[in-house]
Every structure is written in C-alpha cells, then in structure tokens.
Design a protein around this motif. Sequence first.
Motif, mmCIF file in Angstrom:
data_model
loop_
_atom_site.group_PDB
_atom_site.id
_atom_site.type_symbol
_atom_site.label_atom_id
_atom_site.label_comp_id
_atom_site.label_asym_id
_atom_site.label_seq_id
_atom_site.Cartn_x
_atom_site.Cartn_y
_atom_site.Cartn_z
ATOM 1 N N THR A 25 73.685 -8.104 83.012
ATOM 2 C CA THR A 25 75.334 -8.138 82.658
ATOM 3 C C THR A 25 76.040 -7.118 83.357
ATOM 4 O O THR A 25 75.793 -5.998 83.386
ATOM 5 C CB THR A 25 75.427 -7.821 81.111
ATOM 6 O OG1 THR A 25 74.740 -8.732 80.537
ATOM 7 C CG2 THR A 25 76.873 -8.115 80.762
ATOM 8 N N ALA A 26 77.192 -7.694 84.135
ATOM 9 C CA ALA A 26 78.046 -6.670 84.747
ATOM 10 C C ALA A 26 79.235 -6.408 84.104
ATOM 11 O O ALA A 26 79.709 -7.441 83.184
ATOM 12 C CB ALA A 26 78.342 -7.247 85.891
ATOM 13 N N VAL A 27 79.647 -5.104 84.042
ATOM 14 C CA VAL A 27 80.697 -4.777 83.163
ATOM 15 C C VAL A 27 81.944 -4.710 84.206
ATOM 16 O O VAL A 27 81.889 -4.113 85.304
ATOM 17 C CB VAL A 27 80.414 -3.222 82.571
ATOM 18 C CG1 VAL A 27 81.843 -2.739 81.875
ATOM 19 C CG2 VAL A 27 79.335 -3.368 81.803
ATOM 20 N N ALA A 28 83.196 -5.053 83.662
ATOM 21 C CA ALA A 28 84.311 -4.953 84.353
ATOM 22 C C ALA A 28 84.754 -3.707 85.019
ATOM 23 O O ALA A 28 84.547 -2.398 84.292
ATOM 24 C CB ALA A 28 85.474 -5.437 83.814
ATOM 25 N N GLY A 29 84.650 -3.443 86.299
ATOM 26 C CA GLY A 29 85.101 -2.147 86.922
ATOM 27 C C GLY A 29 83.767 -1.440 87.482
ATOM 28 O O GLY A 29 83.696 -0.252 87.840
ATOM 29 N N GLU A 30 82.421 -2.193 87.255
ATOM 30 C CA GLU A 30 81.357 -1.373 87.366
ATOM 31 C C GLU A 30 81.391 -1.044 88.747
ATOM 32 O O GLU A 30 80.888 0.069 89.143
ATOM 33 C CB GLU A 30 80.323 -2.231 87.061
ATOM 34 C CG GLU A 30 78.904 -1.825 87.138
ATOM 35 C CD GLU A 30 77.961 -2.830 86.670
ATOM 36 O OE1 GLU A 30 76.680 -2.610 87.200
ATOM 37 O OE2 GLU A 30 77.879 -3.534 85.770
ATOM 38 N N ARG A 31 81.639 -2.010 89.753
ATOM 39 C CA ARG A 31 81.597 -1.705 91.026
ATOM 40 C C ARG A 31 82.548 -0.388 91.460
ATOM 41 O O ARG A 31 82.087 0.265 92.457
ATOM 42 C CB ARG A 31 81.836 -3.120 92.255
ATOM 43 C CG ARG A 31 80.746 -3.984 91.785
ATOM 44 C CD ARG A 31 80.782 -5.156 92.965
ATOM 45 N NE ARG A 31 79.578 -5.755 92.769
ATOM 46 C CZ ARG A 31 79.656 -7.206 93.034
ATOM 47 N NH1 ARG A 31 80.747 -7.863 93.416
ATOM 48 N NH2 ARG A 31 78.518 -7.891 92.945
ATOM 49 N N THR A 32 83.653 -0.552 91.148
ATOM 50 C CA THR A 32 84.890 0.371 91.352
ATOM 51 C C THR A 32 84.101 1.693 90.902
ATOM 52 O O THR A 32 84.367 2.940 91.506
ATOM 53 C CB THR A 32 86.261 0.148 90.810
ATOM 54 O OG1 THR A 32 86.464 -1.369 91.244
ATOM 55 C CG2 THR A 32 87.010 1.048 90.760
ATOM 56 N N ALA A 33 83.657 1.898 89.601
ATOM 57 C CA ALA A 33 83.078 3.123 89.091
ATOM 58 C C ALA A 33 81.670 3.591 89.923
ATOM 59 O O ALA A 33 81.705 4.893 90.091
ATOM 60 C CB ALA A 33 82.847 2.838 87.503
ATOM 61 N N ALA A 34 81.240 2.456 90.334
ATOM 62 C CA ALA A 34 79.956 3.073 91.011
ATOM 63 C C ALA A 34 80.448 3.707 92.627
ATOM 64 O O ALA A 34 80.025 4.619 93.034
ATOM 65 C CB ALA A 34 79.072 1.926 91.461
ATOM 66 N N ALA A 35 81.536 3.131 92.996
ATOM 67 C CA ALA A 35 82.089 3.834 94.322
ATOM 68 C C ALA A 35 82.647 4.915 94.093
ATOM 69 O O ALA A 35 82.655 5.785 95.019
ATOM 70 C CB ALA A 35 83.142 2.603 95.004
ATOM 71 N N VAL A 36 83.473 5.024 92.969
ATOM 72 C CA VAL A 36 84.002 6.482 92.746
ATOM 73 C C VAL A 36 82.992 7.514 92.483
ATOM 74 O O VAL A 36 83.063 8.717 93.291
ATOM 75 C CB VAL A 36 84.785 6.445 91.512
ATOM 76 C CG1 VAL A 36 85.410 7.716 91.023
ATOM 77 C CG2 VAL A 36 86.085 5.511 91.726
ATOM 78 N N VAL A 37 81.794 7.265 91.729
ATOM 79 C CA VAL A 37 80.768 8.242 91.582
ATOM 80 C C VAL A 37 79.965 8.518 92.973
ATOM 81 O O VAL A 37 79.786 9.724 93.215
ATOM 82 C CB VAL A 37 79.462 7.474 90.782
ATOM 83 C CG1 VAL A 37 78.422 8.504 90.728
ATOM 84 C CG2 VAL A 37 80.347 7.416 89.217
ATOM 85 N N THR A 39 81.501 8.546 95.969
ATOM 86 C CA THR A 39 82.486 9.380 96.766
ATOM 87 C C THR A 39 82.341 10.765 96.262
ATOM 88 O O THR A 39 82.443 11.564 97.099
ATOM 89 C CB THR A 39 83.631 8.620 96.418
ATOM 90 O OG1 THR A 39 83.856 7.290 97.195
ATOM 91 C CG2 THR A 39 84.828 9.733 97.206
ATOM 92 N N LEU A 40 82.362 10.942 94.684
ATOM 93 C CA LEU A 40 81.942 12.175 94.233
ATOM 94 C C LEU A 40 80.914 12.673 94.460
ATOM 95 O O LEU A 40 80.893 13.992 94.763
ATOM 96 C CB LEU A 40 82.363 12.089 92.578
ATOM 97 C CG LEU A 40 84.097 11.911 92.377
ATOM 98 C CD1 LEU A 40 83.670 11.455 90.820
ATOM 99 C CD2 LEU A 40 84.634 12.512 92.614
ATOM 100 N N ALA A 46 78.347 17.701 100.256
ATOM 101 C CA ALA A 46 79.274 18.316 101.141
ATOM 102 C C ALA A 46 79.695 19.871 100.854
ATOM 103 O O ALA A 46 79.564 20.806 101.456
ATOM 104 C CB ALA A 46 80.537 17.468 101.814
ATOM 105 N N LEU A 47 80.080 19.926 99.675
ATOM 106 C CA LEU A 47 80.507 21.263 99.156
ATOM 107 C C LEU A 47 79.312 22.219 99.158
ATOM 108 O O LEU A 47 79.280 23.442 99.203
ATOM 109 C CB LEU A 47 81.065 21.237 97.742
ATOM 110 C CG LEU A 47 82.682 20.618 97.899
ATOM 111 C CD1 LEU A 47 83.142 20.504 96.456
ATOM 112 C CD2 LEU A 47 83.482 21.571 98.571
#
Length: 76
Positions: A25-37, A39-40, A46-47
């Motif tokens: 099951t895929a949750v709405a926004g799952e891919r976007t959240a994964a992309a944000v994570v 990036t973070l 890098a820090l």
Amino acid sequence: MKNRNIRGAQAVADAAVAAAQAQHTAVAGERTAAAVVRTLVRAVLALDVEIADIDAKITLRFREHCHAEVVLRELR
C-alpha cells in the motif's frame, strides 16, 4: 528487545520485517516525503563533512600556537 530479555524477540523482529516487506500500500505523499528525507539526509551528511574539515583546520591552527604544548599538557 533482546537487551530487555523479551521472550521470542527474534521471532517478533522476523515477523515485523516480513510484514514490512509484504506491504504494498502506498500512502499519499509517500514519494514526496521520501524525496524530502533524502534531501535532508544529504544536507546532514554534507554538514558532517564540513564540520570535520573545520575541526581539522582548528586543530592544525591550534597546534601552531606557541603555547599549544603547555595547554595540552595541562589538559592531561
């Protein structure tokens, strides 16, 4: 769980991993959240590299100071 002496810890862990792998099951926004994570995580890594570089520069600069050995001796 093993550290807390929970009976059957390995079986519980195996069941949890199997359940997670069977999830389709895929949750709405799952891919976007994964992309944000992602990036973070890259930013944090890098820090970490930048902090290590700055720490090395500070150490080198400190050791060049004429009183560095005295300060280090007092810290021991």
